[in-house]
Design an enzyme around this catalytic site. Sequence first.
Site, mmCIF file in Angstrom:
data_model
loop_
_atom_site.group_PDB
_atom_site.id
_atom_site.type_symbol
_atom_site.label_atom_id
_atom_site.label_comp_id
_atom_site.label_asym_id
_atom_site.label_seq_id
_atom_site.Cartn_x
_atom_site.Cartn_y
_atom_site.Cartn_z
ATOM 1 N N ALA A 14 0.844 -1.195 0.000
ATOM 2 C CA ALA A 14 0.000 0.000 0.000
ATOM 3 C C ALA A 14 0.886 1.255 0.000
ATOM 4 C CB ALA A 14 -0.915 0.000 1.213
ATOM 5 N N ARG B 78 0.995 3.858 1.673
ATOM 6 C CA ARG B 78 1.401 4.402 2.970
ATOM 7 C C ARG B 78 2.589 3.641 3.556
ATOM 8 N NH1 ARG B 78 -3.369 1.711 3.425
ATOM 9 N NH2 ARG B 78 -3.484 -0.088 4.867
ATOM 10 N N TYR B 79 2.932 2.478 2.963
ATOM 11 C CA TYR B 79 4.006 1.663 3.506
ATOM 12 C C TYR B 79 5.312 1.755 2.711
ATOM 13 C CZ TYR B 79 0.247 -0.542 6.165
ATOM 14 O OH TYR B 79 -0.806 -0.770 6.997
ATOM 15 N N ILE B 80 5.285 2.303 1.529
ATOM 16 C CA ILE B 80 6.487 2.336 0.694
ATOM 17 C C ILE B 80 6.905 3.779 0.459
ATOM 18 C CG2 ILE B 80 6.082 0.125 -0.425
ATOM 19 C CD1 ILE B 80 4.824 1.555 -2.742
#
Length: 904
Positions: free
Chosen positions: A156, A158-160
């Site tokens: 997602a 928001r994680y990378i």
Amino acid sequence: MTPEDTEDTKEQEQYEIFSPEDMQTPELETTKETELETASRSGYKVPSSGIDAIHHLPGMYQSWFLDYASYVILERAVPHINDGLKPVQRRILHSMKQLDDGRYNKVANIIGYTMQFHPHGDASIGDALVQLGQKDLLIDCQGNWGNILTGDGAAAPRYIEARLSKFALETLFNPKTTAWKLSYDGRNREPVCLPVKFPLLLAQGVEGIAVGLSSKILPHNFNELTDASVACLKGEPFTLYPDFQTGGFVDVSRYNDGERGGSVKVRARISKADNRTLVIHEIPFGRTTSSLIDSILKANDKGKIKIRKIDDNTAGEVEILVHLAPGISPDKTIDALYAFSDCEISISPNCCIIEDNKPYFLGVSDILRRSTDRTLSLLRTELEISLSEQEEALFFASLERIFIEERIYKDSEFETARNMDRAVAHVASRLKPFEPKLTREITHDDILRLMEIKMARILRFNAARNEELIARIKKDIAETKRHLAHIVEYTVDWYRMLKEKYGAAYPRRTEIRSFDTIEASKVIEANEKLYINREEGFIGTGLKKDELVCNCSNIDDVILFYRDGSYKVIRVSEKVFVGKNVIYVNVFKRNDSRTIYNVIYRDGKTGFNFIKRFAVTGITRDREYAVTRGAPGSRILYFSANPNGEAETVKVILKPKLRQKMLFFEKDFSEILIKGRSSIGNILTKAEIHKIAFKQKGTSTLGGLMVWFDHDVRRLNYDGRGEELGEFQNDDLILVILRNGEFYTTGFDLSNHYEDNILVIEKFDARKTWTALLFDAEQNYPYLKRFSLEAGNRKQSFLGENPRSSLYLLTDEAYPRIEIVFGGNDNFREPLVIDAEQFIGVKSFRARGKRLTTFEIATVNELEPMRLPGTASDEGVLPPHTEEADDENAVALPTQMNLFDDRS
């Protein structure tokens, strides 16, 4: 009702679709204002009649669909030739540049920031950003960005995290040379095109589908693009071929410079782990390991290949293990994978780009030339801007020096000036005499800039430093002018700098090779069984209870010979009527000139008996042909099919008659020449034949089979392409020696696959003696050994088990002479010449051999032999070799004394 509501209602009326009942009501009459508005928007005139208002939608479609198609082509799907980017990609990179502070940014933040420039949703921005990151050129990624090999998606947003790569920062951005426009809502500015100084479009490749138009440009190698740009600047020819991140092999014989109508074939890289396991190391472009495995399983389910199971061990690199069923040929299975699965695909490029707001179809060479010209133009513009800035810096440095050294700021007129205008006028009058020494005229703004100099700076003014500054600026100006005068050489240096700085990270991954044509009928597995019912006249794969003929596949052809001398070829089917009196049926191999049919037939009911030999290489399917002359009552008396042209001997028994002296005789088919299938043959006898019996099996009359090896495709052939290996009989083998010292033998079947690191490939001769000079990694010394090789399909090595051992020289000369040239600290020593046959005897290839020296070797050369086998000099002229001389570290020859006398 507000004016806004009125506008909304009017807009709604234009799009409203009415039922036929509603069309009869007077409320549906189109107003004059709506007609004018529609006409101004689409150019389509709405009829005045209310009933004819139904034609309003075709008018909208006719004009507005074209607007929509143009928008998709120009603003979404097709890249611009100047920077090679689609609008969404350009906006992402522009946003990342504005956010850039050297640290990673959350992809979710990048997507949100890009939305102020891109009028579409966050999903399209996120997908485009991930695709850019996976190409590993412009974006430095952190986190789980998915895997192009397995097809796994990225985590997602928001994680990378992501940031611009150093290459992107160096080649993509320069606000001074960028043309700007307002964003879709007019609140921000965005670049029309980024000032890319590199053929980015060809490096990344692109694929886009618009309305009635598509673009597919394949990616190319970074280093090859820089080399091609340099060649373009020098006016030299260049050629570009695709290079894919997924590796594999590519056949570019029909690439057609990437234009429409061309195509490339891409193959997976497949090797044999052992006789029962294949390993797929690299996959074709555009495929994933999952889709590739699915295609293999479908081919297995259809019976086209036979595999036991597939294991996918892919992580950082592709590793797909294909386990074969027992008794299945791995070489044939490799060909079958290429023929029936996605291990081989064809890609059709379509180089469509946007230029001057219009789509154009170009070749990759044209795109590279235009990119190179644009890079040269951008570099010239940057140099001109830099020169202007340097000249301005020189002007103000000189002006500042005059202002301070002449102490103009201390003039009473300046200090007592009532206002700024009088002060400026006084400074201008004082500077007037110095204008000829300056690079340009002094302006009002220049004097205002002088007035802003702080007193602290005036007090710290150093004339010597100012002189150094002016000298440095003049040097920079001279260098900039020199670059402008030699702009082509400057651009060449730019590309070379990029290659030197970034090229090591982008080696060519896809190997360019020529592919041989794989015939599906030759590599498909014989997954069916062919049966015949002679009584009822049927053949097919569904007659399980009848006579088994042979194994076959569902795409094979079958040849049938009948007792009356007719024959034909039909396709395999589940059950088909072929008639009775079938004497021979088998799978038909087209263009097979080695299967010879031996026939004796009677011409008509009472005619002569003929004998003939022939091959059937190619005939029309489902059409009857005749072995005989075609006379009614003709009959085949003897028939045999010989896969390698064998010629047997038969015993012919005649019907006894009065005054007939001979009742039987023998006939050898080898006495009969092989002719065409339509030939009549030779008269065997005019007497009536009672019976023909097989007497003795014969040998082939075709001789050996000439075999060639094509190094381009690394395959054997019988057509004379490549290196001639010789004439092969049934039991002959091919010897393959690899550069790493491994060797093995194979048959001469056309389905064989060979590695790319072949050192020697030839007909195997077990009596041949080989001489090898090698570096033994276990002993750390060079050794010489002579040996014979053994036949076997398992790889063996004559270098030993240490993988760091290497080969200096390998020769099959009977009496080789080898020259050793020393290097390093021993380069002062005289070269050493060794007669290998006298130095060491022939032993097993597993033996270590005999050490040559402890000194450092620079080069090894093979010299012309002093004697040849079978000549007079071969008969005992030199002293015989003794077993004592074979001691591992012994020195047998006087010529070796120089080697060890000076040993320290």
